[in-house]
Design a protein around this motif. Structure first.
Motif, mmCIF file in Angstrom:
data_model
loop_
_atom_site.group_PDB
_atom_site.id
_atom_site.type_symbol
_atom_site.label_atom_id
_atom_site.label_comp_id
_atom_site.label_asym_id
_atom_site.label_seq_id
_atom_site.Cartn_x
_atom_site.Cartn_y
_atom_site.Cartn_z
ATOM 1 N N VAL A 138 22.324 -38.469 -7.359
ATOM 2 C CA VAL A 138 21.746 -40.054 -7.478
ATOM 3 C C VAL A 138 22.600 -41.152 -7.425
ATOM 4 C CG1 VAL A 138 20.222 -41.378 -8.961
ATOM 5 C CG2 VAL A 138 19.579 -38.993 -8.569
ATOM 6 N N GLU A 139 23.750 -40.993 -8.313
ATOM 7 C CA GLU A 139 24.640 -42.115 -8.594
ATOM 8 C C GLU A 139 26.005 -42.051 -7.867
ATOM 9 O OE1 GLU A 139 25.691 -42.958 -12.636
ATOM 10 O OE2 GLU A 139 23.488 -43.328 -12.930
ATOM 11 N N ILE A 140 26.377 -40.964 -7.250
ATOM 12 C CA ILE A 140 27.700 -40.570 -6.486
ATOM 13 C C ILE A 140 27.402 -40.657 -4.981
ATOM 14 C CG2 ILE A 140 29.927 -39.432 -6.328
ATOM 15 C CD1 ILE A 140 29.559 -38.470 -9.042
ATOM 16 N N ALA A 141 26.714 -39.767 -4.556
ATOM 17 C CA ALA A 141 26.544 -39.568 -3.117
ATOM 18 C C ALA A 141 25.302 -40.514 -2.725
ATOM 19 C CB ALA A 141 26.223 -38.196 -2.858
ATOM 20 N N ARG A 142 24.470 -40.655 -3.557
ATOM 21 C CA ARG A 142 23.267 -41.785 -3.425
ATOM 22 C C ARG A 142 22.489 -41.038 -2.102
ATOM 23 N NH1 ARG A 142 23.587 -46.522 -6.005
ATOM 24 N NH2 ARG A 142 25.496 -47.107 -6.996
ATOM 25 N N ILE A 143 22.132 -39.741 -2.373
ATOM 26 C CA ILE A 143 21.348 -39.173 -1.440
ATOM 27 C C ILE A 143 19.965 -39.994 -1.103
ATOM 28 C CG2 ILE A 143 20.034 -36.823 -0.937
ATOM 29 C CD1 ILE A 143 23.175 -36.738 -0.619
ATOM 30 N N LYS A 144 19.771 -39.993 0.170
ATOM 31 C CA LYS A 144 18.442 -40.731 0.536
ATOM 32 C C LYS A 144 17.687 -39.722 1.870
ATOM 33 C CE LYS A 144 21.283 -43.028 4.012
ATOM 34 N NZ LYS A 144 22.339 -42.317 3.856
ATOM 35 N N GLU A 145 16.602 -40.412 2.000
ATOM 36 C CA GLU A 145 15.895 -39.466 3.117
ATOM 37 C C GLU A 145 16.661 -39.442 4.495
ATOM 38 O OE1 GLU A 145 11.717 -39.951 5.619
ATOM 39 O OE2 GLU A 145 12.125 -41.497 4.143
ATOM 40 N N GLY A 146 16.814 -38.169 4.992
ATOM 41 C CA GLY A 146 17.557 -38.042 6.383
ATOM 42 C C GLY A 146 18.893 -37.007 5.639
ATOM 43 N N ASP A 147 19.227 -37.276 4.470
ATOM 44 C CA ASP A 147 20.526 -36.535 4.264
ATOM 45 C C ASP A 147 19.945 -34.988 3.809
ATOM 46 O OD1 ASP A 147 22.123 -38.598 4.124
ATOM 47 O OD2 ASP A 147 21.715 -39.245 2.018
ATOM 48 N N CYS A 148 20.954 -34.199 4.152
ATOM 49 C CA CYS A 148 20.890 -32.801 3.718
ATOM 50 C C CYS A 148 21.947 -32.291 2.899
ATOM 51 C CB CYS A 148 20.900 -31.870 5.162
ATOM 52 S SG CYS A 148 20.604 -30.102 4.923
ATOM 53 N N VAL A 149 21.694 -31.452 1.910
ATOM 54 C CA VAL A 149 22.644 -31.100 0.892
ATOM 55 C C VAL A 149 22.506 -29.396 0.830
ATOM 56 C CG1 VAL A 149 22.806 -30.973 -1.790
ATOM 57 C CG2 VAL A 149 21.875 -33.216 -0.563
ATOM 58 N N LEU A 150 23.712 -29.019 0.740
ATOM 59 C CA LEU A 150 24.011 -27.290 0.541
ATOM 60 C C LEU A 150 23.948 -27.166 -0.914
ATOM 61 C CD1 LEU A 150 24.266 -24.637 2.061
ATOM 62 C CD2 LEU A 150 26.834 -25.139 1.678
ATOM 63 N N ILE A 151 23.148 -26.373 -1.337
ATOM 64 C CA ILE A 151 23.161 -25.990 -2.862
ATOM 65 C C ILE A 151 23.562 -24.318 -2.741
ATOM 66 C CG2 ILE A 151 21.659 -25.628 -5.087
ATOM 67 C CD1 ILE A 151 20.223 -28.068 -4.049
ATOM 68 N N GLY A 152 24.806 -24.125 -3.650
ATOM 69 C CA GLY A 152 25.245 -22.771 -3.701
ATOM 70 C C GLY A 152 24.562 -21.903 -4.867
ATOM 71 N N ALA A 153 24.376 -20.683 -4.807
ATOM 72 C CA ALA A 153 23.908 -20.011 -6.333
ATOM 73 C C ALA A 153 22.618 -20.723 -6.636
ATOM 74 C CB ALA A 153 24.759 -19.913 -7.294
ATOM 75 N N ALA A 154 21.536 -21.040 -5.722
ATOM 76 C CA ALA A 154 20.594 -21.934 -5.791
ATOM 77 C C ALA A 154 19.560 -21.241 -6.874
ATOM 78 C CB ALA A 154 19.904 -22.261 -4.535
ATOM 79 N N SER A 155 19.515 -20.019 -7.065
ATOM 80 C CA SER A 155 18.398 -19.327 -8.079
ATOM 81 C C SER A 155 18.746 -19.659 -9.531
ATOM 82 C CB SER A 155 18.053 -18.093 -7.731
ATOM 83 O OG SER A 155 19.468 -17.367 -7.922
ATOM 84 N N SER A 156 20.150 -20.200 -9.799
ATOM 85 C CA SER A 156 20.504 -20.542 -11.385
ATOM 86 C C SER A 156 19.669 -21.664 -11.672
ATOM 87 C CB SER A 156 21.963 -20.741 -11.165
ATOM 88 O OG SER A 156 22.339 -21.891 -10.438
ATOM 89 N N SER A 157 19.670 -21.885 -12.912
ATOM 90 C CA SER A 157 19.110 -23.071 -13.622
ATOM 91 C C SER A 157 19.658 -24.406 -12.938
ATOM 92 C CB SER A 157 19.124 -23.128 -15.060
ATOM 93 O OG SER A 157 20.364 -23.247 -15.524
ATOM 94 N N ALA A 158 20.982 -24.404 -12.703
ATOM 95 C CA ALA A 158 21.606 -25.428 -12.122
ATOM 96 C C ALA A 158 21.289 -25.728 -10.598
ATOM 97 C CB ALA A 158 23.152 -25.271 -12.453
ATOM 98 N N GLY A 159 21.340 -24.556 -9.905
ATOM 99 C CA GLY A 159 20.823 -24.896 -8.632
ATOM 100 C C GLY A 159 19.144 -25.217 -8.665
ATOM 101 N N LEU A 160 18.246 -24.786 -9.253
ATOM 102 C CA LEU A 160 17.056 -25.259 -9.359
ATOM 103 C C LEU A 160 16.999 -26.567 -9.780
ATOM 104 C CD1 LEU A 160 15.452 -21.888 -11.117
ATOM 105 C CD2 LEU A 160 15.202 -22.733 -8.512
#
Length: 332
Positions: A138-160
Motif C-alpha cells: 500500500v505505502e511503498i510499492a503502491r500496488i494498483k490495478e494492472g500490477d502483478c505480485v509474486l507471493i512466496g510461501a503463500a499458504s502461511s498466515s503472512a502469505g494469506l
C-alpha cells in the motif's frame, strides 16, 4: 494464579514452560494490563526463542506478540481504553512486552480495540499478517490495478494476508507453494494464479502468466534458492520485499541481474514502520476499515487449548500449516 509462557534458554518448543505471573510493580503510565482470552502464534516468536531473530531476548523471557483480551487495569496516562474494554495487541520491536499467557501488559500505543465483527480468536490473528503486507504494497510499492505480485510461501498466515492486501489495492497475485494439495486452497483464498515451485522453471511460468511483463513486486519470506528462481521474471523497476529465511539459507544478492531490471531489494520488517506513530495509525486504520467491511478476515488453521500451548508451537514447526495457529485461553 495466572500462568504465562516463558523460556529460560534458547531452543525449540522444548524450552517453553508455564510460569506463574506475579505483578510485582506498578503499571507504567502508558501501560495496559489485560486478561488474555486468545493468542496467535507466528514464526517470528519461534525465531526469538531459538535465538535466530534479530531481536535478542533477555533471559528469562516471555514469548509471543499477538493476543486479545479484556482490560483489567490501566496506567495513569492511558486515554484510549478503560477497564472492561476488549483489546488486541499490535506486534512491535520489543524484548519486554510479550503476551502469550493468561495475562499480558502492553503499551497503549500498541493496543487497539477488537473489531466488533470478530471474536477473540480472530481478533488476535489480524495484525501481524495484515500489517506486514500493508506497508510493502500500500505505502511503498503502491500496488494498483494492472500490477502483478509474486507471493512466496503463500499458504502461511503472512502469505494469506498479502493476498488480501494486494487484492484490496486492485493488483493480481501469483501465489507459490511446494504442495499440490494447497493449490485449490490458495485459489479459494483469492490468488489469481498458483505455481508449484517444485515443478518446472519458475521464471518461465511467471512470464507466461504475465504475457512477458513480469511481476511488479515480490513478497519473499524464503530466501535462496527461491530468490534465484524468480529474478529473471521481474519487470523493470520491480521491488523485492525480503522478510524471512524459511529456507534457512541467506540471500547472496545478484547485482548484475538486478541492474538489468533496474530492480530493488529491500530487507524488510514491519517493526521498522509501526515504530512511527503516524505510520502505525495509517496501517491500523486501513486494516480496521477493511476488517469491519468483511474484506479482511483471518484464516485460522487450528485452535489449541491453553494447556496445549507448547503443542501449538510444535505444530507450528512440524506441520504443513495453512493460516493462523491460535490458542484459546478460555479453553483450559
Amino acid at each position: 494464579m495466572s500462568k504465562i509462557l516463558v523460556f529460560n534458554s534458547l531452543g525449540g518448543p522444548e524450552v517453553l514452560e508455564f510460569q506463574n505471573f506475579i505483578l510485582d510493580r506498578e503499571l507504567e503510565a502508558d501501560e495496559v494490563l489485560y486478561n488474555v482470552k486468545a493468542f496467535a502464534l507466528n514464526r517470528s516468536d519461534w525465531l526469538l526463542s531459538s535465538g535466530y531473530h534479530y531481536t535478542i531476548p533477555d533471559l528469562p523471557s516471555r514469548i509471543g506478540s499477538e493476543a486479545s483480551g479484556i482490560v483489567e487495569k490501566i496506567g495513569s496516562n492511558v486515554k484510549k481504553f478503560k477497564i472492561g474494554d476488549k483489546v488486541t495487541s499490535i506486534p512491535f520491536f520489543t524484548t519486554k512486552y510479550m503476551v502469550h499467557g493468561e495475562v499480558a501488559i502492553t503499551p497503549e500505543k500498541y493496543l487497539t480495540h477488537c473489531p466488533n465483527n470478530l471474536n477473540f480468536t480472530e481478533s488476535c490473528s489480524i495484525w501481524m499478517q495484515y500489517l506486514t503486507a500493508y506497508y510493502p504494497f500500500v505505502e511503498i510499492a503502491r500496488i494498483k490495478e494492472g500490477d502483478c505480485v509474486l507471493i512466496g510461501a503463500a499458504s502461511s498466515s503472512a502469505g494469506l494476508g498479502a493476498i488480501d492486501i494486494v487484492k484490496s489495492c486492485g493488483g493480481s497475485v501469483i501465489a507459490t507453494t511446494r504442495s499440490n494439495k494447497k493449490m485449490n486452497f490458495l485459489q479459494n483464498c483469492g490468488a489469481d494464479e498458483v505455481i508449484n515451485t517444485t515443478e518446472g522453471n519458475l521464471s518461465e511460468k511467471i512470464l507466461e502468466i504475465t504475457n512477458g511483463n513480469g511481476v511488479r513486486a515480490v513478497y519473499d519470506p524464503i530466501g535462496n534458492p527461491f530468490y534465484e528462481k524468480y529474478l529473471d521474471a521481474l519487470q523493470m523497476g520491480a521491488i523485492i520485499f525480503h522478510f524471512g529465511l524459511l529456507s534457512g539459507e541467506s540471500i547472496k544478492i545478484d547485482i548484475s541481474r538486478h541492474v538489468r531490471k533496474n530492480s530493488f531489494f529491500l530487507p524488510y520488517s514491519m517493526f521498522n514502520y509501526v515504530s512511527d506513530q503516524s505510520s502505525l495509525l495509517r496501517g491500523v486504520d486501513y486494516i480496521t476499515e477493511k476488517t469491519k467491511e468483511g474484506i479482511f478476515k483471518p484464516k485460522i488453521d487450528k485452535i489449541f487449548s491453553f494447556k496445549n500451548s507448547i503443542e501449538a508451537y510444535k505444530y507450528l514447526l512440524e506441520y504443513d500449516v495453512m493460516g493462523k495457529i491460535v490458542v484459546d485461553v478460555n479453553n483450559t
